[in-house]
Design an enzyme around this catalytic site. Structure first.
Site, short mmCIF file in Angstrom:
data_model
loop_
_atom_site.label_atom_id
_atom_site.label_comp_id
_atom_site.label_asym_id
_atom_site.label_seq_id
_atom_site.Cartn_x
_atom_site.Cartn_y
_atom_site.Cartn_z
N ASP A 59 0.85 -1.20 0.00
CA ASP A 59 0.00 0.00 0.00
C ASP A 59 0.88 1.24 0.00
OD1 ASP A 59 -1.85 2.08 0.95
OD2 ASP A 59 -3.18 0.38 1.40
N ILE A 60 0.54 2.22 -0.80
CA ILE A 60 1.34 3.45 -0.85
C ILE A 60 1.24 4.26 0.45
CG2 ILE A 60 1.38 3.68 -3.38
CD1 ILE A 60 -0.78 5.92 -3.03
N THR A 123 -5.06 14.58 -13.43
CA THR A 123 -6.24 14.46 -14.29
C THR A 123 -6.78 15.83 -14.70
OG1 THR A 123 -8.60 13.83 -14.22
CG2 THR A 123 -7.56 14.22 -12.11
N ASP A 124 -7.49 15.86 -15.80
CA ASP A 124 -8.12 17.13 -16.24
C ASP A 124 -9.22 17.58 -15.28
OD1 ASP A 124 -10.14 15.29 -16.92
OD2 ASP A 124 -10.18 15.81 -19.06
N GLU A 125 -9.67 16.65 -14.41
CA GLU A 125 -10.75 17.01 -13.48
C GLU A 125 -10.31 18.07 -12.47
OE1 GLU A 125 -13.40 14.13 -12.11
OE2 GLU A 125 -13.35 12.98 -13.97
N TYR A 147 -13.33 13.20 -5.44
CA TYR A 147 -12.23 12.62 -6.22
C TYR A 147 -11.30 13.70 -6.74
CZ TYR A 147 -9.75 10.97 -10.38
OH TYR A 147 -8.77 10.73 -11.32
N LYS A 151 -7.32 14.65 -6.00
CA LYS A 151 -6.29 14.66 -7.05
C LYS A 151 -5.64 16.05 -7.13
CE LYS A 151 -5.26 11.86 -9.63
NZ LYS A 151 -4.25 10.77 -9.56
P1 NAD Z 1 -7.71 2.10 -11.61
O1 NAD Z 1 -8.74 2.29 -10.55
O2 NAD Z 1 -7.97 1.16 -12.73
O3 NAD Z 1 -6.33 1.65 -10.93
C1 NAD Z 1 -5.88 2.15 -9.71
C2 NAD Z 1 -4.82 1.19 -9.17
O4 NAD Z 1 -4.29 1.74 -7.96
C3 NAD Z 1 -5.37 -0.19 -8.82
O5 NAD Z 1 -4.52 -1.20 -9.30
C4 NAD Z 1 -5.41 -0.21 -7.30
O6 NAD Z 1 -5.25 -1.50 -6.74
C5 NAD Z 1 -4.24 0.71 -6.99
N1 NAD Z 1 -4.36 1.32 -5.67
C6 NAD Z 1 -5.42 2.00 -5.16
N2 NAD Z 1 -5.15 2.39 -3.91
C7 NAD Z 1 -3.90 1.99 -3.62
C8 NAD Z 1 -3.07 2.10 -2.48
N3 NAD Z 1 -3.49 2.72 -1.37
N4 NAD Z 1 -1.82 1.58 -2.53
C9 NAD Z 1 -1.38 0.95 -3.66
N5 NAD Z 1 -2.14 0.78 -4.75
C10 NAD Z 1 -3.38 1.30 -4.74
O7 NAD Z 1 -7.40 3.57 -12.13
P2 NAD Z 1 -6.95 4.11 -13.57
O8 NAD Z 1 -8.15 4.49 -14.32
O9 NAD Z 1 -5.97 3.17 -14.16
O10 NAD Z 1 -6.21 5.46 -13.12
C11 NAD Z 1 -4.84 5.44 -12.78
C12 NAD Z 1 -4.38 6.84 -12.44
O11 NAD Z 1 -4.61 7.69 -13.56
C13 NAD Z 1 -5.12 7.49 -11.27
O12 NAD Z 1 -4.19 8.26 -10.54
C14 NAD Z 1 -6.14 8.40 -11.93
O13 NAD Z 1 -6.47 9.49 -11.10
C15 NAD Z 1 -5.36 8.83 -13.15
N6 NAD Z 1 -6.16 9.23 -14.32
C16 NAD Z 1 -7.13 8.39 -14.78
C17 NAD Z 1 -7.84 8.74 -15.91
C18 NAD Z 1 -8.93 7.84 -16.46
O14 NAD Z 1 -9.64 8.25 -17.38
N7 NAD Z 1 -9.09 6.60 -15.97
C19 NAD Z 1 -7.58 9.95 -16.55
C20 NAD Z 1 -6.58 10.80 -16.05
C21 NAD Z 1 -5.87 10.41 -14.92
O1 DAU Z 2 -11.40 13.15 -16.91
C1 DAU Z 2 -10.51 12.21 -16.38
C2 DAU Z 2 -11.25 11.35 -15.39
O2 DAU Z 2 -12.12 10.53 -16.15
C3 DAU Z 2 -10.35 10.51 -14.51
O3 DAU Z 2 -9.56 11.36 -13.70
C4 DAU Z 2 -11.17 9.58 -13.62
O4 DAU Z 2 -10.30 8.70 -12.91
C5 DAU Z 2 -12.08 8.74 -14.51
O5 DAU Z 2 -12.93 7.97 -13.67
C6 DAU Z 2 -12.92 9.63 -15.41
O6 DAU Z 2 -13.91 10.37 -14.65
P1 DAU Z 2 -15.37 10.67 -15.25
O7 DAU Z 2 -16.27 10.94 -14.13
O8 DAU Z 2 -15.31 11.67 -16.34
O9 DAU Z 2 -15.66 9.22 -15.93
P2 DAU Z 2 -16.97 8.30 -15.92
O10 DAU Z 2 -16.68 7.21 -16.89
O11 DAU Z 2 -17.40 7.94 -14.56
O12 DAU Z 2 -18.07 9.27 -16.54
C7 DAU Z 2 -17.89 9.81 -17.85
C8 DAU Z 2 -19.16 10.59 -18.21
O13 DAU Z 2 -20.24 9.66 -18.36
C9 DAU Z 2 -19.62 11.57 -17.15
O14 DAU Z 2 -20.20 12.69 -17.77
C10 DAU Z 2 -20.68 10.80 -16.37
C11 DAU Z 2 -21.30 9.94 -17.45
N1 DAU Z 2 -21.83 8.63 -16.97
C12 DAU Z 2 -21.00 7.81 -16.30
C13 DAU Z 2 -21.44 6.58 -15.85
C14 DAU Z 2 -20.53 5.66 -15.07
C15 DAU Z 2 -23.14 8.28 -17.27
O15 DAU Z 2 -23.89 9.03 -17.90
N2 DAU Z 2 -23.57 7.07 -16.82
C16 DAU Z 2 -22.78 6.20 -16.11
O16 DAU Z 2 -23.27 5.10 -15.71
#
Ligand code: NAD
Ligand code: DAU
Length: 335
Positions: A59-60, A123-125, A147, A151
Site C-alpha cells: 500500500d502506498i 487528471t483534467d478534473e 475525487y 487529485k
Molecule cells: P484504476 O482504478 O484502474 O487503478 C488504480 C490502481 O491503484 C489499482 O490497481 C489499485 O489497486 C491501486 N491502488 C489503489 N489504492 C492503492 C493504495 N493505497 N496503494 C497501492 N495501490 C493502490 O485507475 P486508472 O483508471 O488506471 O487510473 C490510474 C491513475 O490515472 C489514477 O491516478 C487516476 O487518477 C489517473 N487518471 C485516470 C484517468 C482515467 O480516465 N481513468 C484519466 C486521467 C488520470
Molecule cells: O477526466 C478524467 C477522469 O475521467 C479521470 O480522472 C477519472 O479517474 C475517470 O474515472 C474519469 O472520470 P469521469 O467521471 O469523467 O468518468 P466516468 O466514466 O465515470 O463518466 C464519464 C461521463 O459519463 C460523465 O459525464 C458521467 C457519465 N456517466 C458515467 C457513468 C458511469 C453516465 O452518464 N452514466 C454512467 O453510468
C-alpha cells in the site's frame, strides 16, 4: 534512468504503462500495488514472468512498503489512486487516504532517496468543469468532486516538493481514458459490457455532459514523453481531443455492437456533475508526442477486446461488484 517504480500498475492505465516500459525500453520495473477492487494481476499476465519486472503487493500509505519498493529506483511514476468519481461521492474517505496521504508518503520517500524524476499522473478534473474553451496548464484549479479535490491536493503537494525541496517532479493531467482492461464502472466499459448482455445503458440526466476521450496507449505514450523530456516542476496536459457527450458514447457503442438504441435509459444525475472537460495539450505535443489513434477505430478495438475477454469482466461483474453496483445505482442497468 535504470529502474522505475510504478505505483498502481495492476490497474487499468498503470498496466498498459508497465507493458510499454518493458517492451519499448530497457528499464527494470517495480510495480507497487495494493490490489484494491480495481487492481487485477490478470491485467499483467503477459509480463508477469518478465526478467525486468517485479511485483510488490503493498500500500502506498505504508511507509515500509514504499521504502522497499523505492529502494534503488531512479524514477517514480505514480498512478495508484482511488479513481472513480461516483465512489468518491458516496464514500470519500479512501480517496483522502490514498490520493493525498499515499502521495505524501511517496514524496517523503522520494526526497530522502535519490530520485531523478517523480511523475504524478493527475487528471483534467482538477480544472473543474470548463463550459467553453480548453484548459491550459496555468489555469486555476477548481475541483468539484471529492475525487478531483483529492487529485488536486496531490497535484499541488507534488509541486510544493519541487518548490520547497527541489524534488524533480513532473505532472501529467490526462483526459478520459478508454481501452482494454478498464474496470467496468467507467462509462465506456460499463456500457460495452451492459450492451453485450442487452442491459440498460444508464445515462446521467440528459446525457449531454462532455468528456475529452483518449485511447489508453496514447495516454501512456504521453506520460512516457513527459517522463523523458518534460521539464522539472512543469505540468503537461495529455488529452485525446475527442470531445463526446454521453449520448454520442452510448450510440457509438450500440452501433458497433449492433444493439438497439432503446437500451439507453436516462437516470438521476450525478451530484455536482461536471458538464464538460476539454484539454489544450499543445505543451505535451511540443515534446514530440501526439495521440495516434482515431476515436472510432480505438472504440472498435476496445469493443472487440471486451467481446473476446468475457471471462475478465464477467468475473468482476459478479460478487462484490454486483452488491456495490446495486447499492450505488439500485436496479438500473444491473448485471
Ligand atoms: P484504476 O482504478 O484502474 O487503478 C488504480 C490502481 O491503484 C489499482 O490497481 C489499485 O489497486 C491501486 N491502488 C489503489 N489504492 C492503492 C493504495 N493505497 N496503494 C497501492 N495501490 C493502490 O485507475 P486508472 O483508471 O488506471 O487510473 C490510474 C491513475 O490515472 C489514477 O491516478 C487516476 O487518477 C489517473 N487518471 C485516470 C484517468 C482515467 O480516465 N481513468 C484519466 C486521467 C488520470
Ligand atoms: O477526466 C478524467 C477522469 O475521467 C479521470 O480522472 C477519472 O479517474 C475517470 O474515472 C474519469 O472520470 P469521469 O467521471 O469523467 O468518468 P466516468 O466514466 O465515470 O463518466 C464519464 C461521463 O459519463 C460523465 O459525464 C458521467 C457519465 N456517466 C458515467 C457513468 C458511469 C453516465 O452518464 N452514466 C454512467 O453510468
Amino acid at each position: 534512468m535504470r529502474k522505475i517504480l510504478v505505483t498502481g500498475g495492476a490497474g487499468f492505465i498503470g498496466s498498459h504503462f508497465i507493458r510499454l516500459l518493458l517492451t519499448r525500453y530497457d528499464y527494470e520495473v517495480v510495480n507497487l500495488d495494493a490490489l484494491m477492487y480495481s487492481g487485477n494481476l490478470k491485467n499483467l499476465s503477459d509480463v508477469e514472468g518478465h526478467g525486468r519486472y517485479r511485483f510488490i503487493h503493498g500500500d502506498i500509505r505504508d511507509e515500509a512498503a514504499v521504502g522497499e519498493a523505492m529502494a534503488g529506483a531512479d524514477a517514480v511514476v505514480h498512478f495508484a489512486a482511488e479513481s472513480h468519481v461516483d465512489r468518491s461521492i458516496r464514500e470519500p474517505d479512501a480517496f483522502l487516504q490514498t490520493n493525498i496521504i499515499g502521495t505524501y508518503r511517496l514524496l517523503e520517500a522520494a526526497r530522502r532517496g535519490d530520485i531523478e524524476r517523480f511523475l504524478l499522473v493527475s487528471t483534467d478534473e482538477v480544472y473543474g468543469q470548463v463550459l467553453t474553451g480548453t484548459s491550459r496548464e496555468g489555469d486555476p484549479l477548481d475541483p468539484r468532486s471529492p475525487y478531483s479535490a483529492t487529485k488536486a491536493s496531490a497535484d499541488l503537494l507534488v509541486r510544493a516538493y519541487w518548490t520547497t525541496y527541489g524534488l524533480p517532479v513532473v505532472t501529467t493531467r490526462g483526459s478520459n481514458n478508454f481501452g482494454p482492461n478498464q474496470y467496468p464502472e467507467k462509462i465506456i466499459p460499463l456500457f460495452i459490457t451492459n450492451a453485450i448482455d442487452s442491459l440498460a445503458l444508464p445515462l446521467y440526466n440528459d446525457g449531454k455532459a462532455v468528456r475529452d476521450y483518449i485511447y489508453v496507449t496514447d495516454h501512456c505514450e504521453g506520460i512516457a514523453a513527459v517522463l523523458h523530456r518534460g521539464q522539472p516542476g512543469e505540468v503537461y496536459n495529455v488529452g485525446g481531443g475527442n470531445l463526446k457527450n454521453g449520448i454520442e458514447i452510448a450510440t457509438a457503442i450500440l452501433r458497433v455492437l449492433g444493439k438497439p438504441e432503446g437500451l439507453i435509459t436516462f437516470v438521476t444525475d450525478r451530484p455536482g456533475h461536471d458538464l464538460r472537460y476539454s484539454l489544450d495539450s499543445s505543451k505535451a505535443q511540443a515534446l514530440g508526442w501526439k495521440p495516434g489513434h482515431s476515436f472510432e477505430t480505438a472504440l472498435e478495438s476496445t469493443v472487440a477486446w471486451y467481446r473476446e475477454n468475457e471471462g475478465w469482466w464477467r468475473e468482476i461483474k459478479s460478487g462484490a461488484y454486483r452488491d456495490y453496483y446495486r447499492k450505488m445505482y439500485g436496479e438500473r442497468g444491473n448485471p
